[in-house]
Design an enzyme around this catalytic site. Structure first.
Site, PDB file in Angstrom:
ATOM      1  N   CYS A   1      48.898 -56.729 -40.806  1.00  0.00           N
ATOM      2  CA  CYS A   1      49.354 -55.726 -39.834  1.00  0.00           C
ATOM      3  C   CYS A   1      50.451 -56.350 -38.991  1.00  0.00           C
ATOM      4  O   CYS A   1      50.451 -57.551 -38.760  1.00  0.00           O
ATOM      5  CB  CYS A   1      48.191 -55.292 -38.939  1.00  0.00           C
ATOM      6  SG  CYS A   1      48.569 -53.876 -37.882  1.00  0.00           S
TER       7      CYS A   1
ATOM      8  N   GLU B   1      40.732 -55.076 -47.488  1.00  0.00           N
ATOM      9  CA  GLU B   1      39.302 -54.772 -47.443  1.00  0.00           C
ATOM     10  C   GLU B   1      39.101 -53.294 -47.167  1.00  0.00           C
ATOM     11  O   GLU B   1      39.899 -52.655 -46.492  1.00  0.00           O
ATOM     12  CB  GLU B   1      38.638 -55.623 -46.353  1.00  0.00           C
ATOM     13  CG  GLU B   1      38.640 -57.093 -46.753  1.00  0.00           C
ATOM     14  CD  GLU B   1      38.102 -58.041 -45.691  1.00  0.00           C
ATOM     15  OE1 GLU B   1      37.658 -59.131 -46.072  1.00  0.00           O
ATOM     16  OE2 GLU B   1      38.146 -57.718 -44.492  1.00  0.00           O
TER      17      GLU B   1
ATOM     18  N   CYS C   1      36.089 -46.386 -44.938  1.00  0.00           N
ATOM     19  CA  CYS C   1      37.087 -46.899 -44.002  1.00  0.00           C
ATOM     20  C   CYS C   1      38.101 -47.654 -44.850  1.00  0.00           C
ATOM     21  O   CYS C   1      37.766 -48.666 -45.470  1.00  0.00           O
ATOM     22  CB  CYS C   1      36.400 -47.807 -42.991  1.00  0.00           C
ATOM     23  SG  CYS C   1      37.552 -48.632 -41.892  1.00  0.00           S
TER      24      CYS C   1
ATOM     25  N   CYS D   1      42.122 -58.015 -32.273  1.00  0.00           N
ATOM     26  CA  CYS D   1      41.842 -57.580 -33.645  1.00  0.00           C
ATOM     27  C   CYS D   1      42.079 -58.710 -34.647  1.00  0.00           C
ATOM     28  O   CYS D   1      43.124 -59.360 -34.623  1.00  0.00           O
ATOM     29  CB  CYS D   1      42.730 -56.388 -33.990  1.00  0.00           C
ATOM     30  SG  CYS D   1      42.507 -55.804 -35.679  1.00  0.00           S
TER      31      CYS D   1
ATOM     32  N   CYS E   1      34.821 -52.631 -37.105  1.00  0.00           N
ATOM     33  CA  CYS E   1      36.182 -52.411 -36.606  1.00  0.00           C
ATOM     34  C   CYS E   1      36.806 -53.717 -36.153  1.00  0.00           C
ATOM     35  O   CYS E   1      36.213 -54.442 -35.355  1.00  0.00           O
ATOM     36  CB  CYS E   1      36.175 -51.534 -35.370  1.00  0.00           C
ATOM     37  SG  CYS E   1      35.885 -49.819 -35.630  1.00  0.00           S
TER      38      CYS E   1
ATOM     39  N   CYS F   1      47.683 -56.715 -31.972  1.00  0.00           N
ATOM     40  CA  CYS F   1      46.706 -56.427 -30.914  1.00  0.00           C
ATOM     41  C   CYS F   1      45.854 -57.685 -30.745  1.00  0.00           C
ATOM     42  O   CYS F   1      45.339 -58.227 -31.736  1.00  0.00           O
ATOM     43  CB  CYS F   1      45.822 -55.236 -31.293  1.00  0.00           C
ATOM     44  SG  CYS F   1      46.779 -53.740 -31.569  1.00  0.00           S
TER      45      CYS F   1
HETATM   46  N1  SAH Z   1      46.001 -49.687 -36.687  1.00  0.00           N
HETATM   47  C1  SAH Z   1      45.121 -48.563 -36.551  1.00  0.00           C
HETATM   48  C2  SAH Z   1      43.891 -48.609 -37.414  1.00  0.00           C
HETATM   49  C3  SAH Z   1      43.158 -49.931 -37.556  1.00  0.00           C
HETATM   50  S1  SAH Z   1      42.106 -50.500 -36.273  1.00  0.00           S
HETATM   51  C4  SAH Z   1      44.762 -48.366 -35.101  1.00  0.00           C
HETATM   52  O1  SAH Z   1      45.198 -49.141 -34.279  1.00  0.00           O
HETATM   53  O2  SAH Z   1      44.101 -47.384 -34.773  1.00  0.00           O
HETATM   54  C5  SAH Z   1      40.719 -49.438 -36.186  1.00  0.00           C
HETATM   55  C6  SAH Z   1      40.088 -49.409 -34.796  1.00  0.00           C
HETATM   56  O3  SAH Z   1      39.387 -50.641 -34.527  1.00  0.00           O
HETATM   57  C7  SAH Z   1      41.096 -49.257 -33.686  1.00  0.00           C
HETATM   58  O4  SAH Z   1      40.654 -48.360 -32.727  1.00  0.00           O
HETATM   59  C8  SAH Z   1      41.150 -50.671 -33.101  1.00  0.00           C
HETATM   60  O5  SAH Z   1      41.652 -50.684 -31.819  1.00  0.00           O
HETATM   61  C9  SAH Z   1      39.712 -51.078 -33.216  1.00  0.00           C
HETATM   62  N2  SAH Z   1      39.474 -52.516 -33.117  1.00  0.00           N
HETATM   63  C10 SAH Z   1      40.300 -53.523 -33.467  1.00  0.00           C
HETATM   64  N3  SAH Z   1      39.723 -54.718 -33.247  1.00  0.00           N
HETATM   65  C11 SAH Z   1      38.495 -54.464 -32.765  1.00  0.00           C
HETATM   66  C12 SAH Z   1      37.387 -55.296 -32.360  1.00  0.00           C
HETATM   67  N4  SAH Z   1      37.456 -56.609 -32.452  1.00  0.00           N
HETATM   68  N5  SAH Z   1      36.263 -54.675 -31.938  1.00  0.00           N
HETATM   69  C13 SAH Z   1      36.180 -53.332 -31.879  1.00  0.00           C
HETATM   70  N6  SAH Z   1      37.173 -52.507 -32.245  1.00  0.00           N
HETATM   71  C14 SAH Z   1      38.327 -53.063 -32.671  1.00  0.00           C
END
Ligand code: SAH
Length: 349
Positions: free
Chosen positions: A114, A94, A107, A121, A339, A118
């Site tokens: 991935c 996406e 974006c 996420c 995000c 985390c």
């Molecule tokens: N892997 C990379 C880029 C993808 S995530 C990274 O970790 O930076 C992009 C951003 O969204 C990151 O800062 C991540 O921590 C944040 N993110 C992930 N899940 C989220 C959520 N449920 N709500 C808000 N931000 C989130």
């Protein structure tokens, strides 16, 4: 796809020139093809109208242009557009267009799924299936540039690598794509308008500094306390904050580019004074600013956005410590485009 055909966008301009020469044709045809592929972004050899018909047929016989296809385009009430993008092998990623009054930001994704896990996420729920190729990353940007012109009457202005995947785990392809995006022979965008967001792989942050990249760096920090960070980002166990800190200091020394820390404040996880104090200490290691990101729930309710008191505590304490802090509200939530919400919900794989 015909497996015996080769992906023409895997070749450099010099290699294309050589292919033509070895075929008894003129080398400059290689330049023409390269321009059609990267600057004009055509999807077929047929469209390369300054090449003789026989040449176009020869190309079509031996090569393929694996252009991405937008399977589903969704528009949010706030103007955000989410694209479900189909790759040549059928997999999906996406990418999101985020408009504001003055800018359009793309974006983009760097991997299918991935590997980082985390716990907050949605992308982590998909296993990492493969790295995106440079041209698949480039195509996401080009498609959003076209959408920006069509829907908002202006070209794309910024790019963030904050879609699916961890860009540093696909280092070479991401850097090759950025090269094409910034080169005059590609989209000619300024590297200063590109931000790579990473969970923080120390040795690769150092490598970027050594490679003298010109784009900006954002690090998804979320906690400056090892035990807390490891509990939500298990990957921190392997690369603890001391190593991250050292790599970021190295980055700043070499690039003189200030770092952005992305940070979500969750109830009961990182909403106490000690969490803010640790963040302030971490921010002092290298010039940096903090983006407090709103949490976008990903359905199981395990995580909750901290209350406004905790957010105010973060803001005031950071400001008093002289650290720039901004609060970012999410866009495109109604279509799961914010995000951490990118997880191919709309389309079946
Ligand atoms: N892997 C990379 C880029 C993808 S995530 C990274 O970790 O930076 C992009 C951003 O969204 C990151 O800062 C991540 O921590 C944040 N993110 C992930 N899940 C989220 C959520 N449920 N709500 C808000 N931000 C989130």
């Amino acid at each position: 796809m015909n497996q015996s055909k080769r992906d023409i966008r895997a070749f450099t301009k010099e290699e294309l020139r050589r292919i033509f020469e070895e075929n008894g044709d003129q080398a400059f045809r290689g330049n023409q093809v390269y321009e059609w592929l990267w600057q004009k972004g055509v999807h077929s050899f047929e469209a390369m109208t300054n090449l003789p018909k026989a040449t176009r047929e020869m190309l079509d016989k031996h090569f393929v242009i694996n252009h991405i296809k937008v399977d589903v385009m969704q528009r949010s009430d706030d103007g955000t557009i989410k694209n479900a993008v189909r790759l040549h092998d059928g997999l999906l990623v996406e990418s999101v267009l985020i408009p504001t009054d003055t800018r359009t930001t793309a974006c983009v994704s760097s991997q299918v799924g991935c590997s980082l896990n985390c716990s907050f996420c949605a992308t982590a729920r998909l296993k990492r299936m493969r790295n995106l190729l440079p041209d698949e990353i480039f195509d996401q940007v080009r498609v959003i540039d076209e959408q920006s012109k069509a829907f908002f009457g202006r070209p794309l202005s910024n790019i963030v690598f904050m879609g699916m995947g961890e860009p540093l785990m696909n280092y070479n392809n991401v850097l090759k794509a950025i090269d094409k995006i910034t080169s005059a022979e590609g989209l000619g965008m300024s590297a200063k308008r590109i931000t790579l967001s990473t969970s923080g792989v120390p040795k690769l942050i150092k490598k970027m500094a050594d490679d003298e990249v010109k784009f900006k760096l954002a690090v998804s920090l979320h906690s400056a306390i090892d035990s807390v960070r490891t509990s939500i980002m298990p990957f921190n166990e392997q690369f603890p904050l001391s190593e991250l800190r050292e790599a970021l200091q190295y980055w700043y020394q070499k690039t003189k580019n200030r770092i952005t820390y992305e940070y979500v404040v969750w109830k009961g996880i990182n909403d106490q004074r000690k969490d803010v104090e640790a963040l302030i200490k971490f921010c002092k290691f290298a010039p940096s600013k903090v983006n407090l990101i709103e949490y976008n729930p990903i359905d199981d309710g395990e995580f909750q956005q901290a209350d406004s008191r905790a957010l105010t505590l973060y803001q005031t304490m950071l400001e008093e410590a002289g650290i720039t802090v901004t609060v970012r509200h999410s866009r495109g939530k109604d279509i799961d485009a914010a995000c951490g919400q990118l997880a191919n919900k709309t389309t079946k794989n």
